[in-house]
Design a protein around this motif. Structure first.
Motif, PDB file in Angstrom:
ATOM      1  N   PHE A 136       0.837  -1.215   0.000  1.00  0.00           N
ATOM      2  CA  PHE A 136       0.000   0.000   0.000  1.00  0.00           C
ATOM      3  C   PHE A 136       0.865   1.255   0.000  1.00  0.00           C
ATOM      4  CE2 PHE A 136      -3.570  -2.746   1.154  1.00  0.00           C
ATOM      5  CZ  PHE A 136      -4.559  -2.176   0.371  1.00  0.00           C
ATOM      6  N   ALA A 137       2.011   1.190   0.724  1.00  0.00           N
ATOM      7  CA  ALA A 137       2.900   2.356   0.795  1.00  0.00           C
ATOM      8  C   ALA A 137       3.543   2.637  -0.556  1.00  0.00           C
ATOM      9  CB  ALA A 137       3.960   2.128   1.866  1.00  0.00           C
ATOM     10  N   ALA A 138       3.686   1.586  -1.376  1.00  0.00           N
ATOM     11  CA  ALA A 138       4.337   1.745  -2.680  1.00  0.00           C
ATOM     12  C   ALA A 138       3.397   2.307  -3.742  1.00  0.00           C
ATOM     13  CB  ALA A 138       4.904   0.403  -3.130  1.00  0.00           C
ATOM     14  N   MET A 139       2.106   2.356  -3.444  1.00  0.00           N
ATOM     15  CA  MET A 139       1.121   2.875  -4.408  1.00  0.00           C
ATOM     16  C   MET A 139       1.103   4.400  -4.386  1.00  0.00           C
ATOM     17  SD  MET A 139      -0.781   0.518  -6.033  1.00  0.00           S
ATOM     18  CE  MET A 139      -2.487   1.061  -6.257  1.00  0.00           C
ATOM     19  N   PRO A 140       0.617   5.030  -5.493  1.00  0.00           N
ATOM     20  CA  PRO A 140       0.474   6.498  -5.474  1.00  0.00           C
ATOM     21  C   PRO A 140      -0.450   6.932  -4.323  1.00  0.00           C
ATOM     22  CG  PRO A 140      -0.283   5.559  -7.576  1.00  0.00           C
ATOM     23  CD  PRO A 140       0.182   4.425  -6.753  1.00  0.00           C
ATOM     24  N   GLN A 141      -0.042   7.965  -3.611  1.00  0.00           N
ATOM     25  CA  GLN A 141      -0.783   8.430  -2.432  1.00  0.00           C
ATOM     26  C   GLN A 141      -1.564   9.699  -2.769  1.00  0.00           C
ATOM     27  OE1 GLN A 141      -0.304   6.660   0.768  1.00  0.00           O
ATOM     28  NE2 GLN A 141       0.510   5.226  -0.741  1.00  0.00           N
ATOM     29  N   GLU A 142      -2.720   9.867  -2.162  1.00  0.00           N
ATOM     30  CA  GLU A 142      -3.434  11.136  -2.303  1.00  0.00           C
ATOM     31  C   GLU A 142      -4.084  11.527  -0.979  1.00  0.00           C
ATOM     32  OE1 GLU A 142      -6.229  10.222  -5.494  1.00  0.00           O
ATOM     33  OE2 GLU A 142      -7.843  10.297  -4.017  1.00  0.00           O
ATOM     34  N   GLU A 143      -4.316  12.842  -0.838  1.00  0.00           N
ATOM     35  CA  GLU A 143      -4.805  13.351   0.451  1.00  0.00           C
ATOM     36  C   GLU A 143      -6.095  14.151   0.258  1.00  0.00           C
ATOM     37  OE1 GLU A 143      -2.151  15.449   3.501  1.00  0.00           O
ATOM     38  OE2 GLU A 143      -3.318  17.089   2.636  1.00  0.00           O
ATOM     39  N   TRP A 160      -7.014  13.055   5.584  1.00  0.00           N
ATOM     40  CA  TRP A 160      -6.737  11.636   5.358  1.00  0.00           C
ATOM     41  C   TRP A 160      -5.928  11.434   4.099  1.00  0.00           C
ATOM     42  CZ3 TRP A 160      -8.571   8.692   9.300  1.00  0.00           C
ATOM     43  CH2 TRP A 160      -9.593   9.243  10.082  1.00  0.00           C
ATOM     44  N   SER A 161      -4.954  10.495   4.141  1.00  0.00           N
ATOM     45  CA  SER A 161      -4.259  10.149   2.913  1.00  0.00           C
ATOM     46  C   SER A 161      -4.075   8.645   2.801  1.00  0.00           C
ATOM     47  CB  SER A 161      -2.935  10.902   2.788  1.00  0.00           C
ATOM     48  OG  SER A 161      -2.255  10.908   4.005  1.00  0.00           O
ATOM     49  N   GLY A 162      -3.912   8.216   1.559  1.00  0.00           N
ATOM     50  CA  GLY A 162      -3.782   6.800   1.273  1.00  0.00           C
ATOM     51  C   GLY A 162      -3.978   6.550  -0.208  1.00  0.00           C
ATOM     52  N   VAL A 163      -4.494   5.359  -0.531  1.00  0.00           N
ATOM     53  CA  VAL A 163      -4.621   4.949  -1.926  1.00  0.00           C
ATOM     54  C   VAL A 163      -6.071   5.140  -2.381  1.00  0.00           C
ATOM     55  CG1 VAL A 163      -4.365   3.009  -3.528  1.00  0.00           C
ATOM     56  CG2 VAL A 163      -2.771   3.270  -1.602  1.00  0.00           C
ATOM     57  N   ASN A 164      -6.232   5.803  -3.512  1.00  0.00           N
ATOM     58  CA  ASN A 164      -7.568   5.998  -4.076  1.00  0.00           C
ATOM     59  C   ASN A 164      -8.209   4.636  -4.337  1.00  0.00           C
ATOM     60  OD1 ASN A 164      -9.399   6.218  -6.588  1.00  0.00           O
ATOM     61  ND2 ASN A 164      -9.259   8.308  -5.808  1.00  0.00           N
ATOM     62  N   LEU A 165      -9.455   4.454  -3.890  1.00  0.00           N
ATOM     63  CA  LEU A 165     -10.081   3.127  -3.989  1.00  0.00           C
ATOM     64  C   LEU A 165     -10.291   2.709  -5.451  1.00  0.00           C
ATOM     65  CD1 LEU A 165     -11.223   0.627  -2.642  1.00  0.00           C
ATOM     66  CD2 LEU A 165     -13.399   1.798  -2.373  1.00  0.00           C
ATOM     67  N   GLN A 202     -13.254  11.021  -4.109  1.00  0.00           N
ATOM     68  CA  GLN A 202     -12.888  11.271  -2.702  1.00  0.00           C
ATOM     69  C   GLN A 202     -13.077  10.042  -1.818  1.00  0.00           C
ATOM     70  OE1 GLN A 202     -15.488  14.687  -2.628  1.00  0.00           O
ATOM     71  NE2 GLN A 202     -13.814  16.009  -1.973  1.00  0.00           N
ATOM     72  N   THR A 203     -12.985   8.863  -2.400  1.00  0.00           N
ATOM     73  CA  THR A 203     -13.052   7.629  -1.620  1.00  0.00           C
ATOM     74  C   THR A 203     -11.679   6.965  -1.631  1.00  0.00           C
ATOM     75  OG1 THR A 203     -15.379   7.330  -2.191  1.00  0.00           O
ATOM     76  CG2 THR A 203     -14.204   5.391  -1.392  1.00  0.00           C
ATOM     77  N   ILE A 204     -11.063   6.839  -0.445  1.00  0.00           N
ATOM     78  CA  ILE A 204      -9.713   6.280  -0.383  1.00  0.00           C
ATOM     79  C   ILE A 204      -9.597   5.213   0.697  1.00  0.00           C
ATOM     80  CG2 ILE A 204      -8.665   8.440  -1.213  1.00  0.00           C
ATOM     81  CD1 ILE A 204      -7.665   8.945   1.645  1.00  0.00           C
ATOM     82  N   LEU A 205      -8.594   4.344   0.517  1.00  0.00           N
ATOM     83  CA  LEU A 205      -8.193   3.428   1.580  1.00  0.00           C
ATOM     84  C   LEU A 205      -7.092   4.166   2.341  1.00  0.00           C
ATOM     85  CD1 LEU A 205      -8.145   0.103  -0.469  1.00  0.00           C
ATOM     86  CD2 LEU A 205      -9.765   0.716   1.336  1.00  0.00           C
ATOM     87  N   PRO A 221      -3.989  -0.776  10.309  1.00  0.00           N
ATOM     88  CA  PRO A 221      -3.217   0.012   9.338  1.00  0.00           C
ATOM     89  C   PRO A 221      -4.028   0.547   8.153  1.00  0.00           C
ATOM     90  CG  PRO A 221      -2.890  -2.309   8.929  1.00  0.00           C
ATOM     91  CD  PRO A 221      -3.790  -2.224  10.129  1.00  0.00           C
ATOM     92  N   LEU A 222      -5.274   0.058   7.963  1.00  0.00           N
ATOM     93  CA  LEU A 222      -6.017   0.485   6.771  1.00  0.00           C
ATOM     94  C   LEU A 222      -7.489   0.677   7.090  1.00  0.00           C
ATOM     95  CD1 LEU A 222      -5.358   0.637   3.546  1.00  0.00           C
ATOM     96  CD2 LEU A 222      -6.776  -1.400   3.465  1.00  0.00           C
ATOM     97  N   ARG A 223      -8.029   1.807   6.685  1.00  0.00           N
ATOM     98  CA  ARG A 223      -9.456   2.073   6.873  1.00  0.00           C
ATOM     99  C   ARG A 223     -10.016   2.769   5.640  1.00  0.00           C
ATOM    100  NH1 ARG A 223     -11.274   6.543  10.818  1.00  0.00           N
ATOM    101  NH2 ARG A 223     -13.124   6.224   9.545  1.00  0.00           N
ATOM    102  N   LEU A 224     -11.320   2.750   5.507  1.00  0.00           N
ATOM    103  CA  LEU A 224     -11.957   3.445   4.398  1.00  0.00           C
ATOM    104  C   LEU A 224     -12.264   4.878   4.813  1.00  0.00           C
ATOM    105  CD1 LEU A 224     -13.235   2.927   1.513  1.00  0.00           C
ATOM    106  CD2 LEU A 224     -15.414   2.758   2.697  1.00  0.00           C
ATOM    107  N   ARG A 225     -12.059   5.824   3.900  1.00  0.00           N
ATOM    108  CA  ARG A 225     -12.533   7.195   4.120  1.00  0.00           C
ATOM    109  C   ARG A 225     -13.215   7.665   2.856  1.00  0.00           C
ATOM    110  NH1 ARG A 225     -15.142   9.766   5.966  1.00  0.00           N
ATOM    111  NH2 ARG A 225     -14.598  11.906   6.487  1.00  0.00           N
ATOM    112  N   THR A 226     -14.520   7.877   2.943  1.00  0.00           N
ATOM    113  CA  THR A 226     -15.246   8.423   1.802  1.00  0.00           C
ATOM    114  C   THR A 226     -15.952   9.695   2.229  1.00  0.00           C
ATOM    115  OG1 THR A 226     -17.139   8.087   0.358  1.00  0.00           O
ATOM    116  CG2 THR A 226     -17.021   6.667   2.290  1.00  0.00           C
ATOM    117  N   ALA A 227     -15.863  10.720   1.381  1.00  0.00           N
ATOM    118  CA  ALA A 227     -16.424  12.031   1.722  1.00  0.00           C
ATOM    119  C   ALA A 227     -17.932  12.072   1.537  1.00  0.00           C
ATOM    120  CB  ALA A 227     -15.771  13.104   0.862  1.00  0.00           C
ATOM    121  N   THR A 228     -18.516  11.024   0.948  1.00  0.00           N
ATOM    122  CA  THR A 228     -19.928  11.099   0.588  1.00  0.00           C
ATOM    123  C   THR A 228     -20.814  10.149   1.393  1.00  0.00           C
ATOM    124  OG1 THR A 228     -19.641   9.477  -1.177  1.00  0.00           O
ATOM    125  CG2 THR A 228     -19.338  11.776  -1.774  1.00  0.00           C
TER     126      THR A 228
END
Lengths: 263, 214
Positions: A136-143, A160-165, A202-205, A221-228
């Motif tokens: 997951f750390a090696a994937m492109p990150q977005e915030e 929140w930052s992480g990998v776009n779902l 705006q939905t990311i892991l 270490p991983l959770r879902l964050r969706t703005a909607t």
């Protein structure tokens, strides 16, 4: 019912109404007697007014309310605009640390060992090999700095930052025409979201909060964050992701909270 | 339409109070659970694993449809038939003062229950406005992303919650006065249930006399 010609209505299904349900339920309709119905309605009203209690747990009443809730899912699916972005905020507005919430108090949180943690992939996914933390750390990150809205009524701005779902789903060869993405978590929690929300920008892991590695109480270490979606539709400590045409339900959803719960 | 509205409003208030109790804006205000809709907490928890908040949400998001659809039908009916203009208009400050003076001297006339006095007009228009506001604030709370302009109009998510609560308070205050006064003049209730008042001598405005030669 008369046989007089009717005008076509936009609210009527083109092929006519499916009669099988009616014929299957004919015996039920026949068993409805008007006096009984009236008596039932009056006592239902009386119960509501007098106690306000038992009526909420009457299985028939609850069944009707849940049917309305399913209708509300459909209304919200229509209202949901996959291209509309939720408002974003400045870093100065971010609450640190975020507000803790789960179905148990914070001292009952069981931290997940990130060195052995794996995300299991199931369902309509072509590459089902589990993922670890470094992948997951090696994937492109977005915030995203977005508002978290809880069904209870409180809210806060989180970073929140992480990998776009969507990026992740495409990477694992998920069938993005499937209807649902179902989640299960290390603490037994479950939730599920519709595919349009899963593919929303705006939905990311999420793996980080306020640029720091996510802390244990907030779903490491991983959770879902969706703005909607409401807060409870953002599962934490995720251990399993399933792409499916069968809706997976959820911890609170199964307890009567509205399934779609879109913002 | 009035009685449908009455049921919808009462159900929305009772379930809304239960939702409020879960995360009150003002923690000092907590509504007695027996006055709320959602189920007896211990029983509900045993049955559904939730102490009644989930049930309250189910009630609230079901009866919102009844409130809104009946309300829209009522507003359309009031405008199209001219009932609003006839019954609620005009509201003159002088009439308002006169009505209050009459009321203080116990000289309020109730001969014709089809005529509203100035205070009634203000209260009825006011409660309709409160209902429109509470629905708008409710939409802003329900859809703060899809309708974020509406949420912004209320000063954000918490602003919309506050307005939703204040509008509820106004509606409850109206209800207390409204029900008490209706009970004082039982003839109004009879008219409301039977669908039409018996008025000894109809005093129609001249403009409504359409029979020739009258």
């Amino acid at each position: 019912m008369s046989d007089a010609p009717r005008f076509a209505s936009m609210f009527k299904p083109a092929g006519g109404v499916d009669q099988t349900i009616l014929s299957e339920q004919a015996h039920l309709v026949a068993s409805i007697n008007r006096r009984g119905l009236l008596r039932g309605a009056v006592s239902l009203g009386a119960l509501t007014m007098l106690t306000g209690c038992d009526v909420s747990n009457d299985e028939q009443v609850r069944g009707v309310l849940k049917r309305v809730s399913a209708w509300n899912d459909r209304v919200q699916t229509t209202l949901f605009d996959p291209n509309k972005l939720a408002p974003t905020y400045s870093e100065a507005e971010v609450l640190k640390p975020p507000r803790y919430n789960a179905y148990y108090p914070i001292d009952k949180v069981k931290p997940v060992d990130r060195t052995v943690w794996r995300l299991e992939l199931t369902g309509l996914v072509s590459d089902k090999r589990p993922w670890n933390v470094s992948q997951f750390a090696a994937m492109p990150q977005e915030e995203w700095i977005i508002r978290h809205v809880c069904v209870e009524g409180w809210d806060y701005v989180g970073q929140w930052s992480g990998v776009n779902l969507r990026v992740f789903l495409e990477k694992i060869g998920a069938d993005t025409t499937a209807a649902y993405v179902n989640f299960r978590c290390a603490d037994g929690y479950t939730s599920s979201i519709d595919m349009p929300t899963a593919l929303h920008p705006q939905t990311i892991l999420a793996t980080k909060y306020a640029r720091e590695t996510l802390a244990d109480p907030f779903g490491a270490p991983l959770r879902l964050r969706t703005a909607t979606k409401l807060g409870f539709k953002n599962p934490k400590w995720i251990t399993g992701l399933e792409v499916s045409n069968t809706r997976g339900g959820g911890y609170w959803e199964d307890r009567g909270y509205n399934w779609f719960s879109g913002l | 339409m009035h009685w449908t509205n009455a049921v919808a409003v009462l159900m929305m208030i009772a379930s809304g109070w239960r939702i409020w109790n879960n995360d009150p804006i003002f923690p000092a205000i907590e509504f007695p659970v027996t006055w709320t809709l959602g189920g007896e907490p211990a029983l509900t928890y045993r049955l559904h694993g939730d102490a009644g908040f989930g049930n309250a949400l189910l009630w609230h998001f079901a009866f919102m449809w009844l409130l809104v659809l009946n309300g829209l039908a009522y507003l359309a009916y009031g405008v199209v038939t001219g009932r609003f203009r006839r019954m609620l208009w005009p509201i003159r400050p002088a009439d308002l003062v006169a009505t209050i003076k009459d009321a203080l001297r116990f000289k309020l006339g109730h001969d014709d229950v089809t005529m509203y006095n100035a205070v009634q007009k203000v209260l009825y228009v006011g409660v309709m406005a409160a209902l429109v506001v509470i629905v708008a604030a409710g939409l802003a709370i329900w859809k703060p992303v899809q309708l974020h302009w509406l949420t912004a109009l209320f000063g954000g998510f918490q602003g919309a919650r506050l307005v939703h609560f204040l509008a509820m308070s106004a509606i409850v205050a109206f209800l207390v006065v409204h029900v008490a006064l209706a009970l004082l003049v039982p003839r109004t209730l009879l008219a409301m249930v039977t669908g039409g008042p018996s008025v000894p001598a109809r005093r129609l405005p001249a403009s409504l006399h359409t029979v020739p030669g009258e």
